[in-house]
Design a protein around this motif. Structure first.
Motif, PDB file in Angstrom:
ATOM      1  N   CYS A  53       0.837  -1.206   0.000  1.00  0.00           N
ATOM      2  CA  CYS A  53       0.000   0.000   0.000  1.00  0.00           C
ATOM      3  C   CYS A  53       0.869   1.253   0.000  1.00  0.00           C
ATOM      4  N   ASP A  54       1.886   1.261   0.859  1.00  0.00           N
ATOM      5  CA  ASP A  54       2.768   2.421   0.944  1.00  0.00           C
ATOM      6  C   ASP A  54       3.488   2.664  -0.385  1.00  0.00           C
ATOM      7  N   ASN A  65       1.068   4.193  -2.781  1.00  0.00           N
ATOM      8  CA  ASN A  65       0.786   5.572  -2.371  1.00  0.00           C
ATOM      9  C   ASN A  65       1.912   6.530  -2.744  1.00  0.00           C
ATOM     10  N   GLU A  76      -5.847   1.777  -2.523  1.00  0.00           N
ATOM     11  CA  GLU A  76      -4.560   2.415  -2.819  1.00  0.00           C
ATOM     12  C   GLU A  76      -4.222   2.292  -4.306  1.00  0.00           C
TER      13      GLU A  76
END
Length: 360
Positions: A293-294, A297, A319
């Protein structure tokens, strides 16, 4: 007397049958002998296995091009006189019979007559690289594609400065076996030094069995800017962003990401990446889902056309939607894990009209 005459008659009939069979076979194969050399050359070329350099096998009498030299004198003359039949070679160092093997390898390479070479090299012990260097010294300006298999049975590092003298190299594959290196995400100094000496002609860089960490990209800083294709294993998502920053001309990236601790990632946009393949792996007691997810993002990829993400325990749907919206990319192919449901696929197609293929 009658028995002798009968036997003579039978032998005569067998002789006539044999002569007729020989003549029949001559009629069948005679058109092949009459083929122009140019046509025969094209047939010979298409007998070569169409495989990448990292899949080359050792030369064999049972496969082209060696097989073509063993049929008849005409075929041998044509085959030996075709430089493009001898431009790919797998070289394996054998300590016991190296001298006769080196003579055969050298004869093969001479037949290429200055054409670009694609070579696969298997190194199984210390000192093998020195033997390879002696063999290849007359041909270094021809080598455009190189695959090196490190098959050491001990844990010694490869020799430093291995790739310093390949001025025409365009692509390199490096495979490391037997887990010969220690450390997580830290390359041996000799490997970093060798990679940093790769020539400015290099466009494609693929390594398996070595784990690149954040610092390793900086230690090999000189090679990344000119590369268009990379295939490697990376320690932690921040290494992915760092690599993309160092490789502005990259169009294709295939990576295995090893997830460990959570990290804060700064937003980054890469304007030329068109193909991205990600395989996720994670350490014990580490959840790769949030870290992926990071990564989504943080990334923006406005030219992305093909994306594959494998081995994800939980697909980051929201995301990924935000990533598509932010990137505004012309995505055409999406390959994801089985848990992407039909409704989610429909949402992606609605966001990216160019998406025509979704595979689970």
């Amino acid at each position: 007397m009658d028995g002798i005459q009968t036997l003579q008659r039978q032998l005569f009939e067998q002789k006539n049958g044999t002569i007729e069979s020989i003549n029949l076979h001559k009629r069948l194969i005679s058109p092949l002998w009459r083929l122009p050399t140019e046509v025969l050359s094209q047939i010979f070329y298409h007998c070569l296995p169409q495989i990448p350099v990292n899949e080359l096998q050792l030369p064999s009498k049972l496969t082209a091009p060696v097989l073509l030299t063993r049929i008849c004198r005409l075929w041998r003359e044509v085959a030996v006189g075709m430089p493009n039949l001898w431009c790919m070679l797998f070289v394996e160092v054998n300590d016991r019979d190296w001298q006769p093997a080196a003579f055969c390898y050298d004869s093969w390479l001479k037949r290429a007559r200055g054409r670009p070479l694609s070579l696969r090299l298997a190194l199984r012990a210390d000192g093998h690289w020195t033997k390879i260097q002696c063999l290849l010294r007359p041909y270094v300006n021809q080598i455009s594609s190189l695959c090196v298999d490190f098959c050491y049975l001990d844990r010694n590092e490869p020799e430093p400065n291995m790739f310093a003298n390949f001025p025409a190299l365009e692509e390199i594959f490096v495979h490391v076996y037997h887990d010969i290196f220690d450390g997580e995400g830290v390359l041996p100094a000799s490997i970093s030094r060798s990679f940093s000496q790769l020539p400015p002609t290099l466009e494609s860089f693929a390594v398996s069995g070595l784990l690149f960490g954040f610092r390793d990209f900086s230690s090999c800083n000189s090679i990344w800017a000119r590369l268009t294709t990379i295939e490697i294993e990376i320690w932690q998502p921040d290494g992915v962003l760092h690599l993309l920053q160092l490789a502005p001309n990259l169009s294709s990236l295939t990576i295995i990401i090893i997830f460990d601790d959570d990290q804060a990632l700064e937003p980054f946009t890469h304007t030329k990446l068109q193909t991205l393949h990600i395989t996720c792996e994670w350490c014990i007691n580490t959840d790769a889902g949030p870290q992926l997810c990071d990564l989504f993002n943080a990334l923006s990829l406005p030219t992305l056309r093909a994306l594959a993400v494998r081995n994800v325990p939980e697909w980051p749907h929201e995301e990924f939607k935000a990533f598509l919206t932010r990137s505004e990319c012309p995505l055409e192919s999406l390959v994801v894990s089985d848990d992407v449901v039909t409704d989610e696929q429909a949402e992606y197609v609605a966001l990216v009209p160019s998406l025509r293929f979704v595979s689970c």
